[in-house]
Design a protein around this motif. Sequence first.
Motif, PDB file in Angstrom:
ATOM      1  N   GLU A 116       0.843  -1.187   0.000  1.00 37.62           N
ATOM      2  CA  GLU A 116       0.000   0.000   0.000  1.00 37.62           C
ATOM      3  C   GLU A 116       0.884   1.244   0.000  1.00 37.62           C
ATOM      4  N   LYS A 117       0.575   2.186  -0.868  1.00 36.87           N
ATOM      5  CA  LYS A 117       1.334   3.431  -0.947  1.00 36.87           C
ATOM      6  C   LYS A 117       0.605   4.546  -0.197  1.00 36.87           C
ATOM      7  N   LEU A 118       1.389   5.446   0.373  1.00 33.34           N
ATOM      8  CA  LEU A 118       0.817   6.639   0.986  1.00 33.34           C
ATOM      9  C   LEU A 118       0.160   7.482  -0.099  1.00 33.34           C
ATOM     10  N   LYS A 119      -1.054   7.937   0.170  1.00 32.44           N
ATOM     11  CA  LYS A 119      -1.795   8.739  -0.803  1.00 32.44           C
ATOM     12  C   LYS A 119      -2.213  10.062  -0.170  1.00 32.44           C
ATOM     13  N   VAL A 124      -0.061   9.882  -5.321  1.00 32.36           N
ATOM     14  CA  VAL A 124       0.525   8.679  -4.730  1.00 32.36           C
ATOM     15  C   VAL A 124       2.021   8.884  -4.541  1.00 32.36           C
ATOM     16  N   ASN A 167       7.241   4.998  -0.097  1.00 37.20           N
ATOM     17  CA  ASN A 167       6.631   5.252   1.206  1.00 37.20           C
ATOM     18  C   ASN A 167       7.639   5.885   2.168  1.00 37.20           C
ATOM     19  N   LEU A 200      -4.287  12.605   4.275  1.00 37.13           N
ATOM     20  CA  LEU A 200      -3.178  11.679   4.107  1.00 37.13           C
ATOM     21  C   LEU A 200      -3.677  10.293   4.478  1.00 37.13           C
ATOM     22  N   LYS A 201      -3.629   9.407   3.523  1.00 37.67           N
ATOM     23  CA  LYS A 201      -4.219   8.082   3.691  1.00 37.67           C
ATOM     24  C   LYS A 201      -3.174   7.020   3.381  1.00 37.67           C
ATOM     25  N   TRP A 202      -3.061   6.054   4.272  1.00 40.89           N
ATOM     26  CA  TRP A 202      -2.114   4.951   4.062  1.00 40.89           C
ATOM     27  C   TRP A 202      -2.839   3.666   4.427  1.00 40.89           C
ATOM     28  N   GLY A 203      -3.126   2.870   3.456  1.00 42.50           N
ATOM     29  CA  GLY A 203      -3.966   1.700   3.663  1.00 42.50           C
ATOM     30  C   GLY A 203      -5.361   1.991   3.156  1.00 42.50           C
TER      31      GLY A 203
END
Length: 227
Positions: free
Chosen positions: A4-7, A24, A28, A120-123
């Motif tokens: 999963e990449k930080l978005k 994206v 990470n 900021l979303k990760w996962g």
Amino acid sequence: MELEKLKIIVEKKFPTFDESEPIVALFNPQQISITKTGWQGQGNSLQPADASASLTVELFFDTSLLKAGKSSIEIGSIIGLDSFGSSRLQDVRKYTRKIYQLTEKKSGLGDPSRPPICKLKWGRNTVLFQGVLKQLTKTFTRFLADGTPVRAKLNCSFEEWIPPEFKQKEQNPIDDPIRIVRRGETLTSIAAEEYNDPALWRVIAAANRLDNPRQITPGQRLTVPPL
């Protein structure tokens, strides 16, 4: 398990976010820091601090590393050919520009004097932070012979942001109706009932500064601000 990449999910039009075209991270981050001042003063004079939380993160970009482990077709999509047929790495600014632009004012947000709010979303379902990009330092550390930058790091500082109208309502809560959460209700169902639009659940979440909008409990008091 897929990596999963930080978005970074960018506000499209208040209070909605564009989930379809996130920014994206190329790689990470190794560390994320969140700072929040809860109290100020000393001893018996301690008072709640009216301060926003902040998040700092360093993002790394290097177009030369994109070639590692890629197939010939994938490599062809990240490098070009000059007039002599030799491979040429992409300008790293292609990847950093979108983040850099988050510091700029954006129209269509109800208040033209501010940049867009970012999540900021990760996962898949993990939102780490919501705020505006307050400060950014971009450092280039590798260049091609012609001066084209191919490696950079961005030191980003995000600050929690709450719409001014919501801050005013917090200071004068009597102006807003209070709703007691009933069993089985969600922010989506409450927004559908109060606003006739379930997509406006974020307005209620922001007004109540909910850390996890998915976890509301029966008996909880929620401020439902008028639109």
